[in-house]
Design a protein around this motif. Structure first.
Motif, PDB file in Angstrom:
ATOM      1  N   LYS A 178      -1.937  12.261   2.695  1.00  0.00           N
ATOM      2  CA  LYS A 178      -2.696  12.262   1.441  1.00  0.00           C
ATOM      3  C   LYS A 178      -2.721  13.660   0.825  1.00  0.00           C
ATOM      4  O   LYS A 178      -2.640  13.814  -0.400  1.00  0.00           O
ATOM      5  CB  LYS A 178      -4.111  11.758   1.701  1.00  0.00           C
ATOM      6  N   HIS A 224      -2.937   0.182  -3.991  1.00  0.00           N
ATOM      7  CA  HIS A 224      -2.062  -0.983  -4.117  1.00  0.00           C
ATOM      8  C   HIS A 224      -1.455  -1.103  -5.512  1.00  0.00           C
ATOM      9  O   HIS A 224      -0.634  -1.988  -5.753  1.00  0.00           O
ATOM     10  CB  HIS A 224      -2.863  -2.237  -3.757  1.00  0.00           C
ATOM     11  N   THR A 250       5.546   5.460  -0.380  1.00  0.00           N
ATOM     12  CA  THR A 250       5.622   4.179   0.311  1.00  0.00           C
ATOM     13  C   THR A 250       5.970   4.346   1.786  1.00  0.00           C
ATOM     14  O   THR A 250       5.868   3.382   2.557  1.00  0.00           O
ATOM     15  CB  THR A 250       6.660   3.258  -0.354  1.00  0.00           C
ATOM     16  N   CYS A 251       6.413   5.543   2.171  1.00  0.00           N
ATOM     17  CA  CYS A 251       6.651   5.882   3.580  1.00  0.00           C
ATOM     18  C   CYS A 251       7.692   4.963   4.223  1.00  0.00           C
ATOM     19  O   CYS A 251       7.600   4.643   5.418  1.00  0.00           O
ATOM     20  CB  CYS A 251       5.345   5.844   4.375  1.00  0.00           C
ATOM     21  N   GLY A 300       0.829  -1.199   0.000  1.00  0.00           N
ATOM     22  CA  GLY A 300       0.000   0.000   0.000  1.00  0.00           C
ATOM     23  C   GLY A 300       0.860   1.245   0.000  1.00  0.00           C
ATOM     24  O   GLY A 300       1.969   1.268   0.543  1.00  0.00           O
ATOM     25  N   ALA A 301       0.373   2.293  -0.639  1.00  0.00           N
ATOM     26  CA  ALA A 301       1.078   3.570  -0.687  1.00  0.00           C
ATOM     27  C   ALA A 301       0.058   4.698  -0.579  1.00  0.00           C
ATOM     28  O   ALA A 301      -1.017   4.630  -1.184  1.00  0.00           O
ATOM     29  CB  ALA A 301       1.865   3.704  -1.986  1.00  0.00           C
ATOM     30  N   VAL A 302       0.402   5.717   0.186  1.00  0.00           N
ATOM     31  CA  VAL A 302      -0.419   6.922   0.243  1.00  0.00           C
ATOM     32  C   VAL A 302      -0.410   7.540  -1.152  1.00  0.00           C
ATOM     33  O   VAL A 302       0.645   7.633  -1.786  1.00  0.00           O
ATOM     34  CB  VAL A 302       0.130   7.910   1.287  1.00  0.00           C
ATOM     35  N   GLU A 346      -7.151   5.914   1.906  1.00  0.00           N
ATOM     36  CA  GLU A 346      -5.849   6.536   2.165  1.00  0.00           C
ATOM     37  C   GLU A 346      -4.747   5.961   1.280  1.00  0.00           C
ATOM     38  O   GLU A 346      -3.876   6.685   0.815  1.00  0.00           O
ATOM     39  CB  GLU A 346      -5.475   6.326   3.637  1.00  0.00           C
ATOM     40  N   ARG A 347      -4.787   4.644   1.065  1.00  0.00           N
ATOM     41  CA  ARG A 347      -3.711   3.962   0.361  1.00  0.00           C
ATOM     42  C   ARG A 347      -4.226   3.192  -0.857  1.00  0.00           C
ATOM     43  O   ARG A 347      -5.342   2.695  -0.852  1.00  0.00           O
ATOM     44  CB  ARG A 347      -2.969   3.000   1.301  1.00  0.00           C
ATOM     45  N   LEU A 366       2.697   8.486  -5.420  1.00  0.00           N
ATOM     46  CA  LEU A 366       2.665   7.415  -4.430  1.00  0.00           C
ATOM     47  C   LEU A 366       3.761   7.642  -3.400  1.00  0.00           C
ATOM     48  O   LEU A 366       4.890   7.980  -3.764  1.00  0.00           O
ATOM     49  CB  LEU A 366       2.901   6.054  -5.094  1.00  0.00           C
TER      50      LEU A 366
END
Length: 342
Positions: A252, A73, A287-288, A43-45, A70-71, A285
């Motif tokens: 976001k 895929h 990925t944090c 998942g990515a914001v 929020e995220r 995106l």
């Protein structure tokens, strides 16, 4: 259908330099078309900015900061105009089979926004990306630098169509990345622009509309300003699509802002851009994966990095492209024509 051979990889970095990002192409062998998936399995914001006036998109509204999800895929980029949005179904099926998605109690729901470009003049338009194509792109996905040029969503892309398709040149797909302070921002661009592609470092046209004899670059900007009249255009037949990814931690709201400012990179590398006949769309995106520190770049630096990566990837898209012939239509590439002097 089966993927065609790859056409080389990035030497100036790639979007897959961002931890947590994978890319896969599907290129149709029946005509120049295809799709490209950008996966974020954990998942990515996500954010998006649709700047062109003729977009073909799916699930972009949910990326608005005021909306729930929020995220995401994955992101699907495809040829085939609006028909190509069907490729997203295959990506969703591939992700669901692997248990990747959002828990909605009754199942695992993958979130895969998408955007398409118009490549229907290239061969038999009845062949366009479908669910099987999207699934195949996911099967091919990896964290290795993706192929560039005439592959995936860039297979049937053209640039410089303002004076007619017969004077256009081959577009394609390209990627690049920039790293500052331990944070990486990468971009993947499928360039099917109405306008010319410009090298921002030299201000020279790299690929675009050609002169009437087809042997040299015209320079669309200068041609328009001296009064040359473009040919009538079918609305929505052009578009540059892209994904910007970073391993920085973003909200976001910040992801949407990053997508917005990344269009500066298109403005540096395409002229004219964001026209009434383009559906230019950029996704962002995050990925944090890199925790913030005192030395982590803030949004101003990240924005500069995103615009730079987009500009570089756009230029790479046409430099990596190769000429194609479909029926009586021959489309040369940047490698076939020398840039004008001056």
């Amino acid at each position: 259908m089966s993927p065609t051979p790859l056409h080389g990889t990035a030497s100036g970095g790639a979007i897959t330099d961002v931890s947590g990002i994978e890319v896969g192409h599907f290129s149709d062998t029946r005509r120049p078309t295809g799709c490209t998936v950008i996966l974020a399995r954990e998942g990515a914001v996500a954010g998006v900015d649709v700047r062109g006036a003729a977009p073909g998109t799916r699930e972009t509204d949910l990326l608005s900061p005021g909306n729930l999800v929020e995220r995401v895929h994955g992101i699907m980029l495809a040829g085939g105009s609006a028909w190509g949005l069907a490729a997203t179904d295959g990506a969703m099926r591939w992700l669901e089979e692997r248990g990747i998605g959002m828990d909605v109690r009754f199942g695992t729901l993958p979130i895969v926004p998408a955007a398409v470009l118009f490549d229907l003049p290239m061969g038999d338009a009845r062949f366009r990306p479908d669910a099987q194509s999207g699934y195949a792109a996911c099967e091919a996905a990896s964290s290795q630098p993706p192929a560039e040029g005439n592959v995936g969503a860039g297979s049937g892309a053209l640039v410089g169509k303002l004076f007619g398709v017969d004077r256009a040149m081959k577009g394609g797909i390209g990627t690049a990345s920039v790293t500052v302070g331990g944070v990486t921002v990468g971009a993947l661009i499928a360039c099917n622009a109405l306008g010319d592609v410009i090298d921002p470092d030299t201000a020279q046209v790299v690929a675009g509309a050609r002169t009437t004899d087809g042997k040299a670059l015209l320079d669309t900007r200068r041609a328009l300003l001296r009064g040359e009249r473009p040919k009538p255009l079918l609305a929505g037949t052009n578009t540059t699509l892209g994904v910007i990814a970073t391993d920085a931690v973003l909200t976001k709201v910040q992801a949407n802002r990053l997508a917005m400012v990344a269009h500066d990179g298109l403005a540096r590398s395409i002229n004219p851009v964001h026209t009434m006949s383009d559906g230019d769309t950029l996704f962002a995106l995050a990925t944090c994966r890199v925790p913030p520190t005192d030395d982590t770049p803030g949004m101003t630096v990240l924005s500069a990095m995103a615009a730079e990566a987009v500009a570089r990837a756009t230029v790479r898209a046409v430099r990596a492209a190769r000429s194609v012939t479909v029926g009586d239509l021959h489309i040369p590439s940047a490698a076939d024509l020398a840039a004008p002097r001056g």
